[in-house]
Design a protein around this motif. Structure first.
Motif, short mmCIF file in Angstrom:
data_model
loop_
_atom_site.label_atom_id
_atom_site.label_comp_id
_atom_site.label_asym_id
_atom_site.label_seq_id
_atom_site.Cartn_x
_atom_site.Cartn_y
_atom_site.Cartn_z
N HIS A 251 -8.86 -10.46 7.38
CA HIS A 251 -9.92 -11.01 6.53
C HIS A 251 -10.51 -12.28 7.15
O HIS A 251 -11.66 -12.61 6.92
CB HIS A 251 -9.44 -11.23 5.09
CG HIS A 251 -8.40 -12.29 4.96
ND1 HIS A 251 -7.08 -12.05 5.25
CD2 HIS A 251 -8.48 -13.58 4.61
CE1 HIS A 251 -6.38 -13.16 5.06
NE2 HIS A 251 -7.22 -14.11 4.68
N GLN A 255 -14.46 -13.09 7.62
CA GLN A 255 -15.07 -14.31 7.09
C GLN A 255 -15.90 -15.05 8.13
O GLN A 255 -16.69 -15.91 7.79
CB GLN A 255 -13.99 -15.26 6.57
CG GLN A 255 -13.68 -14.98 5.12
CD GLN A 255 -12.28 -15.39 4.74
OE1 GLN A 255 -11.57 -16.01 5.54
NE2 GLN A 255 -11.87 -15.05 3.55
N LYS A 261 -19.78 -12.33 5.82
CA LYS A 261 -19.11 -13.47 5.17
C LYS A 261 -19.79 -13.82 3.84
O LYS A 261 -19.13 -14.18 2.88
CB LYS A 261 -19.01 -14.67 6.11
CG LYS A 261 -20.31 -15.34 6.44
CD LYS A 261 -20.05 -16.55 7.34
CE LYS A 261 -21.37 -17.23 7.64
NZ LYS A 261 -21.37 -17.98 8.88
N ASP A 262 -21.11 -13.66 3.77
CA ASP A 262 -21.80 -13.93 2.50
C ASP A 262 -21.47 -12.87 1.45
O ASP A 262 -21.32 -13.17 0.27
CB ASP A 262 -23.33 -13.96 2.71
CG ASP A 262 -23.71 -14.99 3.76
OD1 ASP A 262 -23.01 -16.02 3.83
OD2 ASP A 262 -24.67 -14.76 4.52
N LEU A 264 -18.78 -11.33 1.10
CA LEU A 264 -17.42 -11.50 0.59
C LEU A 264 -17.38 -12.44 -0.63
O LEU A 264 -16.36 -12.52 -1.31
CB LEU A 264 -16.49 -12.04 1.68
CG LEU A 264 -16.16 -11.05 2.82
CD1 LEU A 264 -15.34 -11.73 3.90
CD2 LEU A 264 -15.41 -9.83 2.29
N ASN A 265 -18.49 -13.13 -0.90
CA ASN A 265 -18.56 -13.94 -2.12
C ASN A 265 -18.99 -13.11 -3.32
O ASN A 265 -19.06 -13.62 -4.43
CB ASN A 265 -19.56 -15.10 -1.94
CG ASN A 265 -19.08 -16.06 -0.87
OD1 ASN A 265 -17.88 -16.33 -0.81
ND2 ASN A 265 -19.98 -16.55 -0.05
N HIS A 266 -19.30 -11.84 -3.10
CA HIS A 266 -19.72 -10.98 -4.21
C HIS A 266 -18.53 -10.12 -4.65
O HIS A 266 -17.97 -9.37 -3.84
CB HIS A 266 -20.88 -10.06 -3.80
CG HIS A 266 -22.10 -10.81 -3.37
ND1 HIS A 266 -23.34 -10.24 -3.33
CD2 HIS A 266 -22.28 -12.10 -2.98
CE1 HIS A 266 -24.22 -11.13 -2.92
NE2 HIS A 266 -23.60 -12.26 -2.69
N LYS A 267 -18.21 -10.25 -5.94
CA LYS A 267 -17.03 -9.56 -6.48
C LYS A 267 -17.05 -8.04 -6.21
O LYS A 267 -16.06 -7.46 -5.78
CB LYS A 267 -17.01 -9.84 -7.99
CG LYS A 267 -15.73 -9.50 -8.67
CD LYS A 267 -15.81 -10.00 -10.11
CE LYS A 267 -14.86 -9.20 -10.98
NZ LYS A 267 -15.01 -9.50 -12.39
N VAL A 270 -16.16 -7.03 -2.66
CA VAL A 270 -14.73 -7.19 -2.40
C VAL A 270 -13.94 -6.04 -3.06
O VAL A 270 -13.04 -5.46 -2.45
CB VAL A 270 -14.27 -8.58 -2.91
CG1 VAL A 270 -12.78 -8.72 -2.85
CG2 VAL A 270 -14.97 -9.67 -2.11
N ARG A 323 -9.35 -12.79 -4.23
CA ARG A 323 -10.73 -13.32 -4.28
C ARG A 323 -11.47 -12.92 -5.56
O ARG A 323 -12.57 -13.38 -5.80
CB ARG A 323 -11.55 -12.73 -3.11
CG ARG A 323 -11.18 -13.31 -1.80
CD ARG A 323 -11.98 -12.65 -0.70
NE ARG A 323 -12.03 -13.53 0.44
CZ ARG A 323 -13.03 -14.36 0.70
NH1 ARG A 323 -14.09 -14.40 -0.06
NH2 ARG A 323 -12.99 -15.13 1.75
#
Ligand SMILES: Nc1ncnc2c1ncn2[C@@H]1O[C@H](COP(=O)(O)OP(=O)(O)O)[C@@H](O)[C@H]1O
Ligand SMILES: [Mg+2]
Length: 324
Positions: A251, A255, A261-262, A264-267, A270, A323
């Motif tokens: 991971h 990242q 990487k952006d 990965l901020n969305h539920k 993920v 996350r």
């Protein structure tokens, strides 16, 4: 794409040569099959790829897409032969397209970091351009439905249990099904995610073999058989699933990747990464296949992704769950 036909032998190739000559008005000197549904063809001046298409709509969409890509400044793919501006090859009840031949340079795989970076950059450019004209395809292409596709894949895997049990210990079957069910359940609660982003024409098949380095070391994107309307996230999700085994399910490495990487901020992105899409797809394909030799060859790969990478995949899934 197409079944191996008896008529694809030397005689067929000779008839094809004569047909292409009359179809284009250029003298074709050579036609040779390189794989099912794909031939290399030569005139005195040029080399072309001849590809068979299953329907008239499929080839028409691809002629239109590649034309719009070039008009909008995306040059990292092929164009169809100019003759296709007026007509399509219908030959012996089959549909063919003549496409520019990309002379290959070094080979492409997801093994190296540079290749992965180049692939993401190319995909972003592709989406940036297709977003400009996606509306042109609103009646021609369907929306890609990620949840429906994965639901069918899981149901097929479940129906294959009786055969799968001969190859996979019960424990592993249960864990893979549990991951798939959990991911689907959670995705359904976030189902707008895949429809929220800008609408593009997505590629739909971002496997390594659809990227080619030309002799100039420029990366090209080919094979638009699976294009759909949809969010670019769908291509990036497939891309991430495909590269994970090459980065040892790290991971940290994800990242550091631009674009990914952006995401990965969305539920929902993920959650989707926990669905074991490769394992389910490859086992379903294995069970479907009637070719014993191909089956024996694919078993080593299946064991690698199902068992050898299991611990890495499990730690990756745990990291993703943290996350959410
Ligand atoms: N325009 C092209 N130039 C050079 N090679 C090509 C071209 N189109 C296809 N190929 C070769 O043929 C293979 C199969 O073509 P593709 O369009 O991806 O069809 P398939 O549906 O069989 O995947 C590619 O992976 C590539 O090696
Ligand atoms: Mg392909």
């Amino acid at each position: 794409m197409t079944a191996n036909r008896r008529s694809d032998g030397d005689e067929f190739e000779h008839r094809l040569l004569l047909y292409l000559t009359s179809f284009t008005g250029e003298t074709f000197l050579y036609v040779k099959k390189i794989k099912n549904g794909i031939w290399v063809c030569k005139t005195a001046k040029n080399t072309w790829i001849l590809k068979e298409f299953p329907t008239k709509e499929k080839i028409e969409n691809q002629i239109y897409l590649t034309k719009l890509l070039f008009i909008n400044g995306f040059h990292w793919t092929y164009r169809f032969h100019p003759v296709h501006a007026k007509k399509i090859c219908f030959f012996e009840d089959r549909i063919f397209g003549l496409i520019e031949f990309i002379k290959k340079g070094s080979s492409f795989s997801y093994q190296t970091k540079n290749n992965r970076i180049q692939a993401i950059k190319l995909l972003s450019k592709f989406h940036e351009k297709t977003q400009l004209f996606a509306n042109e395809f609103s009646t021609k292409l369907s929306f890609f439905n990620q949840i429906e596709k994965w639901e069918t894949r899981l149901n097929d895997f479940i129906s294959n249990f009786p055969q799968l049990k001969k190859f996979i210990p019960q424990y592993y079957i249960e864990v893979y099904v549990e991951w798939a069910k959990w991911s689907l359940h959670m995705l359904k609660q976030n189902k707008n995610y895949f429809n929220q982003q800008a609408k593009c024409v997505i590629h739909g098949d971002v496997a390594h073999h659809n990227f080619i380095y030309n002799f100039d070391q420029q990366l090209f994107l080919i094979d638009f058989d699976l294009i759909h309307l949809g969010s670019p996230v769908i291509d990036y999700l497939q891309f991430t699933n495909r590269i994970l085994p090459y980065i040892e399910w790290s991971h940290h490495e994800l990242q550091q990747m631009e674009t990914i990487k952006d995401l990965l901020n969305h539920k929902a992105f993920v959650i989707a990464l926990i669905y074991p899409t490769d394992v389910l797809r490859e086992w379903n394909r294995f069970i479907r296949s009637k070719n014993k030799k191909n089956k024996d060859q694919s078993l080593a790969y299946l064991k690698e992704i199902t068992f050898n990478q299991y611990e890495q995949r499990k730690s990756f899934a745990n990291e993703m769950i943290k996350r959410i």
